[in-house]
Design a protein around this motif. Structure first.
Motif, PDB file in Angstrom:
ATOM      1  N   TYR A  27      26.455 -16.277  38.408  1.00 37.17           N
ATOM      2  CA  TYR A  27      24.998 -16.330  38.336  1.00 37.17           C
ATOM      3  C   TYR A  27      24.401 -15.469  39.446  1.00 37.17           C
ATOM      4  N   PHE A  28      23.314 -14.773  39.117  1.00 35.11           N
ATOM      5  CA  PHE A  28      22.581 -14.090  40.169  1.00 35.11           C
ATOM      6  C   PHE A  28      21.094 -14.037  39.827  1.00 35.11           C
ATOM      7  N   THR A  29      20.297 -13.834  40.860  1.00 38.91           N
ATOM      8  CA  THR A  29      18.855 -13.736  40.688  1.00 38.91           C
ATOM      9  C   THR A  29      18.304 -12.863  41.801  1.00 38.91           C
ATOM     10  N   VAL A  30      17.021 -12.576  41.726  1.00 40.59           N
ATOM     11  CA  VAL A  30      16.355 -11.839  42.797  1.00 40.59           C
ATOM     12  C   VAL A  30      15.082 -12.595  43.159  1.00 40.59           C
ATOM     13  N   LEU A  31      14.888 -12.825  44.455  1.00 42.46           N
ATOM     14  CA  LEU A  31      13.738 -13.565  44.943  1.00 42.46           C
ATOM     15  C   LEU A  31      12.777 -12.625  45.660  1.00 42.46           C
ATOM     16  N   ARG A  32      11.501 -12.914  45.486  1.00 46.37           N
ATOM     17  CA  ARG A  32      10.456 -12.102  46.116  1.00 46.37           C
ATOM     18  C   ARG A  32       9.492 -13.013  46.859  1.00 46.37           C
ATOM     19  N   ASN A  33       8.940 -12.513  47.942  1.00 42.45           N
ATOM     20  CA  ASN A  33       7.922 -13.272  48.661  1.00 42.45           C
ATOM     21  C   ASN A  33       6.868 -13.747  47.656  1.00 42.45           C
ATOM     22  N   PRO A  34       6.571 -15.061  47.616  1.00 42.54           N
ATOM     23  CA  PRO A  34       5.664 -15.595  46.594  1.00 42.54           C
ATOM     24  C   PRO A  34       4.284 -14.951  46.560  1.00 42.54           C
ATOM     25  N   VAL A  35       3.723 -14.613  47.712  1.00 39.10           N
ATOM     26  CA  VAL A  35       2.418 -13.945  47.699  1.00 39.10           C
ATOM     27  C   VAL A  35       2.532 -12.594  47.002  1.00 39.10           C
ATOM     28  N   ASP A  36       3.535 -11.817  47.361  1.00 43.40           N
ATOM     29  CA  ASP A  36       3.728 -10.497  46.743  1.00 43.40           C
ATOM     30  C   ASP A  36       3.935 -10.628  45.241  1.00 43.40           C
ATOM     31  N   ARG A  37       4.687 -11.652  44.831  1.00 37.71           N
ATOM     32  CA  ARG A  37       4.957 -11.842  43.406  1.00 37.71           C
ATOM     33  C   ARG A  37       3.688 -12.206  42.638  1.00 37.71           C
ATOM     34  N   VAL A  38       2.892 -13.117  43.184  1.00 35.46           N
ATOM     35  CA  VAL A  38       1.654 -13.542  42.527  1.00 35.46           C
ATOM     36  C   VAL A  38       0.676 -12.377  42.422  1.00 35.46           C
ATOM     37  N   VAL A  39       0.524 -11.624  43.500  1.00 37.30           N
ATOM     38  CA  VAL A  39      -0.370 -10.462  43.500  1.00 37.30           C
ATOM     39  C   VAL A  39       0.120  -9.430  42.484  1.00 37.30           C
ATOM     40  N   SER A  40       1.408  -9.176  42.488  1.00 38.07           N
ATOM     41  CA  SER A  40       1.985  -8.188  41.585  1.00 38.07           C
ATOM     42  C   SER A  40       1.749  -8.545  40.122  1.00 38.07           C
ATOM     43  N   HIS A  42      16.049 -14.066  35.616  1.00 37.59           N
ATOM     44  CA  HIS A  42      15.035 -13.071  35.992  1.00 37.59           C
ATOM     45  C   HIS A  42      13.672 -13.750  36.134  1.00 37.59           C
ATOM     46  N   ILE A  43      13.243 -13.949  37.367  1.00 42.35           N
ATOM     47  CA  ILE A  43      11.909 -14.488  37.652  1.00 42.35           C
ATOM     48  C   ILE A  43      10.918 -13.332  37.564  1.00 42.35           C
ATOM     49  N   PRO A  44       9.867 -13.462  36.752  1.00 43.82           N
ATOM     50  CA  PRO A  44       8.938 -12.340  36.553  1.00 43.82           C
ATOM     51  C   PRO A  44       8.362 -11.785  37.847  1.00 43.82           C
ATOM     52  N   ARG A  45       8.198 -10.455  37.864  1.00 41.98           N
ATOM     53  CA  ARG A  45       7.597  -9.705  38.955  1.00 41.98           C
ATOM     54  C   ARG A  45       8.335  -9.877  40.272  1.00 41.98           C
ATOM     55  N   SER A  46       9.654  -9.882  40.173  1.00 41.54           N
ATOM     56  CA  SER A  46      10.484 -10.009  41.383  1.00 41.54           C
ATOM     57  C   SER A  46      11.424  -8.826  41.563  1.00 41.54           C
ATOM     58  N   GLY A  47      11.296  -7.823  40.713  1.00 45.76           N
ATOM     59  CA  GLY A  47      12.168  -6.651  40.807  1.00 45.76           C
ATOM     60  C   GLY A  47      13.333  -6.690  39.836  1.00 45.76           C
ATOM     61  N   GLY A  48      13.308  -7.639  38.919  1.00 49.16           N
ATOM     62  CA  GLY A  48      14.426  -7.804  37.995  1.00 49.16           C
ATOM     63  C   GLY A  48      14.599  -6.674  37.001  1.00 49.16           C
ATOM     64  N   THR A  49      13.501  -6.039  36.603  1.00 52.39           N
ATOM     65  CA  THR A  49      13.614  -4.931  35.645  1.00 52.39           C
ATOM     66  C   THR A  49      14.424  -3.786  36.239  1.00 52.39           C
ATOM     67  N   SER A  50      14.273  -3.544  37.523  1.00 51.80           N
ATOM     68  CA  SER A  50      15.032  -2.469  38.177  1.00 51.80           C
ATOM     69  C   SER A  50      16.528  -2.783  38.161  1.00 51.80           C
ATOM     70  N   ILE A  51      16.882  -4.049  38.374  1.00 49.50           N
ATOM     71  CA  ILE A  51      18.294  -4.446  38.330  1.00 49.50           C
ATOM     72  C   ILE A  51      18.819  -4.331  36.903  1.00 49.50           C
ATOM     73  N   LYS A  52      18.017  -4.760  35.945  1.00 49.13           N
ATOM     74  CA  LYS A  52      18.420  -4.662  34.537  1.00 49.13           C
ATOM     75  C   LYS A  52      18.680  -3.207  34.151  1.00 49.13           C
TER      76      LYS A  52
END
Length: 256
Positions: free
Chosen positions: A91-104, A29-39
């Motif tokens: 294994y799985f993960t969720v990736l987010r556009n880096p700008v969106d993640r940093v801003v979020s 779970h990479i922070p601020r990438s939508g992982g909490t919703s999957i969890k």
């Protein structure tokens, strides 16, 4: 009465989903990438008792996982440098556009109390240091909190630490060991090739249900919205892109 019926239905659905369920999953779970919703989707459809969570930012300890094999899901902010040690794990993960993640991340910390109605337990460095967005961008560079996709999948995150708790790390870690380069990018890319990748913008009930092979699926909902109350300037976006070049490179590689 309605609450009681919902509770019974929830119990039945989880029971059905858990029947003879042998699959094992590790969610990086990479922070601020939508992982909490999957969890939360996993909690809802399988129950919290099937999930082992750890967010200490450390490398995955497979011996610890083997001792806790009653769980089907291991989730959290964990690093990985070798996906070979799978032991029949998915294994799985969720990736987010880096700008969106940093801003979020900035606005999640800045407006945490407004969103949650409570103070963040861990150090909220944005609030504690009254940071504006420009200061925050510089801080992510200074504290090695850039290029999180590459860092999480090449073992370059400082364990047990988020950017707000890095005050005393100098001397405990060789700063040169925390810098990332093309070798780290290649390691992260090779690890991610063996990982199921979801993307924040197209994660939904259908693709999660298919991946987890749920017999019945309850809804997928978005949690932990960031309340963005400031218009990001073009020069700030450019600065984020400059600092996260390896993340953009790896995001574009898998998103094409």
């Amino acid at each position: 009465m309605i609450k009681f019926i919902k509770k019974i239905l929830l119990f039945i659905i989880r029971k059905i989903n858990k029947i003879n369920y042998k699959k094992k999953f590790i969610f990086i779970h990479i922070p601020r990438s939508g992982g909490t919703s999957i969890k939360k989707f996993i909690f809802l459809n399988f129950g919290k008792e099937k999930v082992l969570e750890n967010n200490d930012m450390n490398l995955i300890d497979y011996r610890y996982l083997n001792k806790n094999d009653k769980y089907n899901f291991f989730v959290g902010h964990k690093q990985i440098i070798n996906t070979e040690n799978t032991n029949n794990v998915n294994y799985f993960t969720v990736l987010r556009n880096p700008v969106d993640r940093v801003v979020s991340y900035y606005f999640y910390l800045k407006n945490f109390e407004k969103i949650k109605g409570e103070k963040k337990q861990l150090d909220n460095f944005v609030i504690d240091q009254n940071m504006n967005f420009d200061q925050y961008i510089e801080y992510t560079e200074e504290k090695f909190w850039d290029n999180l996709i590459v860092r999480f999948f090449s073992g370059k995150i400082i364990p047990l630490i988020n950017p707000g708790r890095m005050k005393n790390f100098i001397g405990q870690y060789d700063v040169n060991d925390l810098k990332i380069d093309e070798k780290d990018f290649t390691l992260a890319k090779n690890n991610l090739k063996k990982v199921k990748i979801f993307f924040t913008k197209n994660t939904n009930k259908k693709n999660l249900s298919e991946y987890f092979s749920t017999k019945i699926s309850l809804p997928f909902k978005i949690y932990n919205y960031s309340k963005i109350d400031y218009e990001i300037k073009d020069y700030q976006i450019k600065k984020i892109k400059d600092l996260n070049q390896l993340d953009f490179k790896i995001f574009d590689y898998f998103n094409n």
